[in-house]
Design a protein around this motif. Sequence first.
Motif, PDB file in Angstrom:
ATOM      1  N   GLU A   1       0.798  -1.235  -0.158  1.00  0.00           N
ATOM      2  CA  GLU A   1       0.010  -0.136   0.051  1.00  0.00           C
ATOM      3  C   GLU A   1       0.848   1.280   0.067  1.00  0.00           C
ATOM      4  OE1 GLU A   1      -0.197  -1.799   4.153  1.00  0.00           O
ATOM      5  OE2 GLU A   1      -0.055  -2.444   1.979  1.00  0.00           O
ATOM      6  N   GLN A   2       2.001   1.109   0.492  1.00  0.00           N
ATOM      7  CA  GLN A   2       2.960   2.346   0.549  1.00  0.00           C
ATOM      8  C   GLN A   2       3.337   2.868  -0.936  1.00  0.00           C
ATOM      9  OE1 GLN A   2       3.337  -0.056   2.796  1.00  0.00           O
ATOM     10  NE2 GLN A   2       2.781   0.866   4.575  1.00  0.00           N
TER      11      GLN A   2
ATOM     12  N   THR B   1       3.224   5.852  -5.723  1.00  0.00           N
ATOM     13  CA  THR B   1       3.235   6.048  -7.205  1.00  0.00           C
ATOM     14  C   THR B   1       2.128   6.756  -7.854  1.00  0.00           C
ATOM     15  OG1 THR B   1       4.408   3.865  -7.277  1.00  0.00           O
ATOM     16  CG2 THR B   1       3.504   4.476  -9.305  1.00  0.00           C
ATOM     17  N   LEU B   2       0.961   6.288  -6.939  1.00  0.00           N
ATOM     18  CA  LEU B   2      -0.444   7.096  -7.761  1.00  0.00           C
ATOM     19  C   LEU B   2      -0.847   8.432  -6.860  1.00  0.00           C
ATOM     20  CD1 LEU B   2      -2.273   3.570  -8.311  1.00  0.00           C
ATOM     21  CD2 LEU B   2      -0.902   4.890  -9.930  1.00  0.00           C
ATOM     22  N   GLY B   3      -0.335   8.474  -5.683  1.00  0.00           N
ATOM     23  CA  GLY B   3      -0.712   9.596  -4.820  1.00  0.00           C
ATOM     24  C   GLY B   3      -2.116   9.488  -4.424  1.00  0.00           C
TER      25      GLY B   3
ATOM     26  N   GLY C   1      -8.758   0.428   1.509  1.00  0.00           N
ATOM     27  CA  GLY C   1      -8.853  -1.035   2.152  1.00  0.00           C
ATOM     28  C   GLY C   1      -7.602  -1.972   1.574  1.00  0.00           C
ATOM     29  N   VAL C   2      -7.433  -3.143   2.117  1.00  0.00           N
ATOM     30  CA  VAL C   2      -6.565  -3.863   1.445  1.00  0.00           C
ATOM     31  C   VAL C   2      -6.961  -5.334   1.726  1.00  0.00           C
ATOM     32  CG1 VAL C   2      -4.147  -5.007   1.989  1.00  0.00           C
ATOM     33  CG2 VAL C   2      -4.629  -2.718   2.617  1.00  0.00           C
ATOM     34  N   ILE C   3      -7.110  -5.931   0.537  1.00  0.00           N
ATOM     35  CA  ILE C   3      -7.438  -7.395   0.569  1.00  0.00           C
ATOM     36  C   ILE C   3      -6.399  -8.423   0.346  1.00  0.00           C
ATOM     37  CG2 ILE C   3      -8.642  -9.189  -1.166  1.00  0.00           C
ATOM     38  CD1 ILE C   3     -10.472  -6.764  -2.457  1.00  0.00           C
TER      39      ILE C   3
END
Length: 249
Positions: free
Chosen positions: A205-206, A211-213, A218-220
Amino acid sequence: MEETISLKEIFDVLKKRIVLILSLIVLATVVSGVVSYFVLTPIYESSARFAVSEKTQEPSEYNYSTIQTNVGMIATYNDLLKDPYILDYVIDELDLNVTASELTNKISLSSGAESQVVKVTVTDPSIEQAVNIANKTVESFEKRIPDVFEVNNVKPLAAAEVPKNPSPVKPSPMLNIAIAFVLGAMVGVGLAFLLEYLDNTIKDEQDIDKTLGLPVLGVISEVKDEDVGPARTTRSHSRSSSRSDSLGA
């Protein structure tokens, strides 16, 4: 946009590429050792010394001015020592298969400040040849200098000799291996950071934030069969089997 990298990120990159870094270090040291011990030709060194004196004068006339004159002549003598007029005699006497220009590259001259002593150093793959060239050069210079300057003020002091246990002056295997070790480490670390810089894949997620800002909502997590348990796994297989039977019917 200026980017900063923390010590933890540096440590993580090095830890991630530690195999690559160690492999380059081992490869560089092994190649350096093999080349130093088995490929490069060992070079030996031998030296002879002579003094520039004034034999024609009486001892009472041997003053500071005379010494300074002789010291001033040493620079001229150094040029003459590497001249074909001197070295051709050495080549003929030793039957060397080299030119005077090639032989010059093997000879170096040195003398202390305001010293009348000149040291002739010769390097050669053969220690015996280095000794012979050093002694013959001094001998040739002593014999031919009166024909050039009409003086006889060169006196040999110490002839070159073959030592009992000659050791080459180069290459230095341990020095080469140490240099290869450092270079291998530098290349390994540099390559590790270059690969990390060129790696644009998103791994956590970092990376999404960087990269995308975009914020991470959430995280799957990845769910494996062993995380689900044997019961669900069996049920899943049963459903798959039933569905297959139905389709088959």
